[in-house]
Design a protein around this motif. Structure first.
Motif, PDB file in Angstrom:
ATOM      1  N   CYS A   1     102.166  62.959  68.911  1.00  6.09           N
ATOM      2  CA  CYS A   1     102.175  61.837  69.856  1.00  6.09           C
ATOM      3  C   CYS A   1     102.872  62.303  71.123  1.00  6.09           C
ATOM      4  O   CYS A   1     103.737  63.179  71.077  1.00  6.09           O
TER       5      CYS A   1
ATOM      6  N   HIS B   1      97.893  51.904  77.791  1.00  9.68           N
ATOM      7  CA  HIS B   1      98.985  52.850  78.045  1.00  9.68           C
ATOM      8  C   HIS B   1      99.696  52.434  79.327  1.00  9.68           C
ATOM      9  O   HIS B   1      99.177  52.631  80.416  1.00  9.68           O
TER      10      HIS B   1
ATOM     11  N   GLN C   1     105.861  53.199  78.207  1.00 13.42           N
ATOM     12  CA  GLN C   1     106.949  54.042  78.697  1.00 13.42           C
ATOM     13  C   GLN C   1     107.906  53.125  79.425  1.00 13.42           C
ATOM     14  O   GLN C   1     107.455  52.348  80.265  1.00 13.42           O
TER      15      GLN C   1
ATOM     16  N   HIS D   1     102.246  50.406  71.426  1.00 14.21           N
ATOM     17  CA  HIS D   1     102.713  51.732  71.046  1.00 14.21           C
ATOM     18  C   HIS D   1     103.068  52.531  72.293  1.00 14.21           C
ATOM     19  O   HIS D   1     104.054  53.232  72.351  1.00 14.21           O
ATOM     20  N   ALA D   2     102.190  52.406  73.287  1.00  9.48           N
ATOM     21  CA  ALA D   2     102.275  53.319  74.408  1.00  9.48           C
ATOM     22  C   ALA D   2     102.860  52.661  75.653  1.00  9.48           C
ATOM     23  O   ALA D   2     102.209  52.518  76.667  1.00  9.48           O
TER      24      ALA D   2
END
Lengths: 111, 81
Positions: A31, B32, B70, B67-68
């Motif tokens: 990941c 994302h 940042q 999940h993604a």
């Protein structure tokens, strides 16, 4: 979640000076966030151990409870939770991560 | 199901009312994201505490649906006197 898993995690965290819970291995991170965490540790040149949470579902869930932190990777230095990959990146850029490692007397990697 | 950027920003502002939230769609796929959260109430708090507050605001979605994401947190620059 069993106490047994928490005990295993606790033991692992205390056994290594620097421990990264990650997805995959340092050579084959699975990941982007784990990959980034490894790159940071490699740049710092410190000795570290890692645990691949993809190999153990109990650890994968248990580590989130252990630290009360929802994401992986997770970095521990001398038994203390430092943060995830975003915190590692910020601390690395500010020079704080190198400072922390030096303060805690973490060994440099050989070679 | 991915989350919309506006929903993420709204949840964060809901829990941290003084926060300025910037969301960037990193891959253009609605899945994302990078979030930058700046709040005066972060002052004096460690990065772990700051990020934990954002994660709490997202009510368990972090690491699951999200999940993604940042995440960067910061305190606004002092205006000076």
């Amino acid at each position: 979640m069993t106490d047994d898993t928490q005990a295993r995690i606790d033991q692992a965290v205390k056994a290594a000076d620097v421990l990264l819970f990650m997805k995959g291995t340092p050579l084959f991170p699975q990941c982007g966030f784990s990959s980034r965490a490894i790159a940071i540790l490699d740049h710092l040149g410190v000795e570290y151990a890692s645990i691949d949470v993809l190999q153990d579902q109990a650890i994968r869930q248990g580590i989130k409870q252990y630290s009360d932190w929802p994401t992986i990777p997770q970095l521990y230095v001398k038994g203390e939770f430092v943060g995830g990959s975003d915190i590692m990146m910020e601390m690395y850029e500010e020079g704080e991560l190198a400072e922390l490692m030096a303060e805690k007397g973490v060994k440099k990697a050989e070679g | 199901m991915p989350m919309a950027a506006d929903d993420i920003a709204e949840m964060i502002r809901g829990a941290i009312p003084d926060a300025t939230v910037e969301i960037t769609d990193l891959a253009g796929d609605g899945d994302h994201y990078a979030a930058r959260v700046v709040a005066e109430s972060f002052r004096g708090q460690s990065r772990v505490i700051q990020q934990r507050r954002v994660y709490d605001a997202l009510g368990g979605r972090m690491g699951g649906v999200l999940h993604a994401l940042q995440l960067t947190t910061a305190v606004p620059p002092s205006t000076g006197a």
